[in-house]
Design a protein around this motif. Structure first.
Motif, mmCIF file in Angstrom:
data_model
loop_
_atom_site.group_PDB
_atom_site.id
_atom_site.type_symbol
_atom_site.label_atom_id
_atom_site.label_comp_id
_atom_site.label_asym_id
_atom_site.label_seq_id
_atom_site.Cartn_x
_atom_site.Cartn_y
_atom_site.Cartn_z
ATOM 1 N N ASN A 42 32.580 13.156 20.904
ATOM 2 C CA ASN A 42 31.483 14.090 21.428
ATOM 3 C C ASN A 42 30.766 14.189 20.143
ATOM 4 N N SER A 43 31.423 14.706 19.128
ATOM 5 C CA SER A 43 30.871 14.827 17.523
ATOM 6 C C SER A 43 29.989 13.620 17.226
ATOM 7 N N LEU A 44 30.668 12.475 17.230
ATOM 8 C CA LEU A 44 29.741 11.283 16.781
ATOM 9 C C LEU A 44 28.769 11.164 17.853
ATOM 10 N N LEU A 45 28.962 11.260 19.179
ATOM 11 C CA LEU A 45 27.757 11.038 20.254
ATOM 12 C C LEU A 45 26.636 11.807 19.722
ATOM 13 N N ASP A 46 26.966 13.193 19.586
ATOM 14 C CA ASP A 46 25.793 14.042 19.323
ATOM 15 C C ASP A 46 24.909 13.835 17.968
ATOM 16 N N ASN A 47 25.663 13.196 17.124
ATOM 17 C CA ASN A 47 24.950 12.634 15.897
ATOM 18 C C ASN A 47 24.294 11.555 16.004
ATOM 19 N N ILE A 48 24.836 10.672 17.019
ATOM 20 C CA ILE A 48 24.244 9.237 17.265
ATOM 21 C C ILE A 48 22.890 9.832 18.148
ATOM 22 N N PHE A 49 22.929 10.681 18.815
ATOM 23 C CA PHE A 49 21.574 10.978 19.670
ATOM 24 C C PHE A 49 20.655 11.433 18.823
ATOM 25 N N GLU A 50 21.230 12.463 17.733
ATOM 26 C CA GLU A 50 20.045 12.992 16.898
ATOM 27 C C GLU A 50 19.516 11.700 15.759
ATOM 28 N N HIS A 51 20.103 10.721 15.262
ATOM 29 C CA HIS A 51 19.791 9.535 14.788
ATOM 30 C C HIS A 51 18.903 8.780 15.699
ATOM 31 N N ASN A 79 10.587 10.020 1.799
ATOM 32 C CA ASN A 79 11.487 11.090 2.386
ATOM 33 C C ASN A 79 12.041 10.742 3.651
ATOM 34 N N MET A 80 11.356 10.477 4.551
ATOM 35 C CA MET A 80 11.973 10.003 5.977
ATOM 36 C C MET A 80 12.877 8.749 5.850
ATOM 37 N N GLU A 81 12.486 7.825 5.008
ATOM 38 C CA GLU A 81 13.637 6.952 4.821
ATOM 39 C C GLU A 81 15.030 7.365 4.356
ATOM 40 N N ALA A 82 14.908 8.039 3.500
ATOM 41 C CA ALA A 82 16.140 8.994 2.549
ATOM 42 C C ALA A 82 16.786 9.860 3.666
ATOM 43 N N ASP A 83 16.112 10.433 4.546
ATOM 44 C CA ASP A 83 16.741 11.079 5.535
ATOM 45 C C ASP A 83 17.378 10.206 6.511
ATOM 46 N N LEU A 84 16.920 9.210 6.944
ATOM 47 C CA LEU A 84 17.464 8.062 7.745
ATOM 48 C C LEU A 84 18.714 7.807 7.215
ATOM 49 N N THR A 85 18.708 7.313 5.805
ATOM 50 C CA THR A 85 19.834 6.900 5.228
ATOM 51 C C THR A 85 21.104 7.789 5.399
ATOM 52 N N SER A 86 20.400 9.234 4.828
ATOM 53 C CA SER A 86 21.617 10.297 4.826
ATOM 54 C C SER A 86 22.341 10.372 6.489
ATOM 55 N N SER A 87 21.157 10.236 7.277
ATOM 56 C CA SER A 87 21.683 10.211 8.674
ATOM 57 C C SER A 87 22.966 9.109 8.975
ATOM 58 N N LEU A 88 22.470 7.974 8.537
ATOM 59 C CA LEU A 88 23.492 6.907 8.735
ATOM 60 C C LEU A 88 24.851 7.026 7.821
ATOM 61 N N GLN A 89 24.779 7.564 6.983
ATOM 62 C CA GLN A 89 25.731 7.702 5.972
ATOM 63 C C GLN A 89 26.757 8.839 6.683
#
Length: 184
Positions: free
Chosen positions: A27-36, A115-125
């Motif tokens: 569920n934690s991973l799923l919530d983060n995938i939805f956010e990403h 900054n948007m790309e950096a945020d996407l990178t952080s989210s993926l990490q």
């Protein structure tokens, strides 16, 4: 001797979408995938807005670049949605905010993009780290090429930002950058 899994009746797990799943998603991973996924969809809309901004100013190279980025972000969102479906999940689409449509300068717009790309990178990490921590190898394998492509995208925006910053808003320099982007 154990019977082969193919011939043995075995309990099968089904995900929320009703599809059979070999390994449920935490569920934690799923919530983060939805956010990403929401971040990718927002990037798609934001880059389309930037495309329009450059089109209105007849900077066709920048416009072309941002249209391509918009389409790329939609493709990324689709990959995440397809992955969730393959893992038996129902895809949850959250509301996305309206994109920014006014900019004081090209440098501000490119800085926002970086900054948007950096945020996407952080989210993926973060996704990668969560998947690693819970031993969800399927997700790590899925993320590997996406993380690599995202790192390249972040680097590309850093390069464009460096050029725009160096141009110091001089029209002739901006036109050269625009021309260079049109060739890609």
């Amino acid at each position: 001797m154990n019977e082969n899994n193919l011939t043995t009746k075995k309990l099968i797990n089904f995900g929320p979408s009703g599809r059979a799943v070999a390994q449920p998603i935490d569920n934690s991973l799923l919530d983060n995938i939805f956010e990403h996924l929401t971040m990718e969809r927002y990037a798609n809309v934001q880059y389309f807005s930037m495309y329009l901004w450059f089109q209105e100013r007849d900077l066709n190279g920048f416009a072309s670049h941002f249209l391509s980025e918009s389409l790329g972000e939609m493709e990324h969102a689709q990959k995440f949605a397809d992955y969730l479906i393959a893992r038996g999940q129902s895809v949850k689409l959250d509301e996305i905010p309206a994109p920014v449509q006014t900019w004081d300068s090209i440098e501000d717009l490119i800085s926002y993009s970086f900054n948007m790309e950096a945020d996407l990178t952080s989210s993926l990490q973060q996704l990668y780290s969560i998947a690693e921590r819970i031993s969800d190898t399927r997700t790590n394998v899925f993320l590997d090429p996406i993380v690599e492509a995202q790192t390249k995208s972040e680097d590309e925006f850093a390069n464009i930002l460096g050029k725009v910053k160096f141009a110091s808003n001089q029209p002739s320099a901006i036109l050269l950058i625009d021309s260079d982007l049109k060739k890609k």
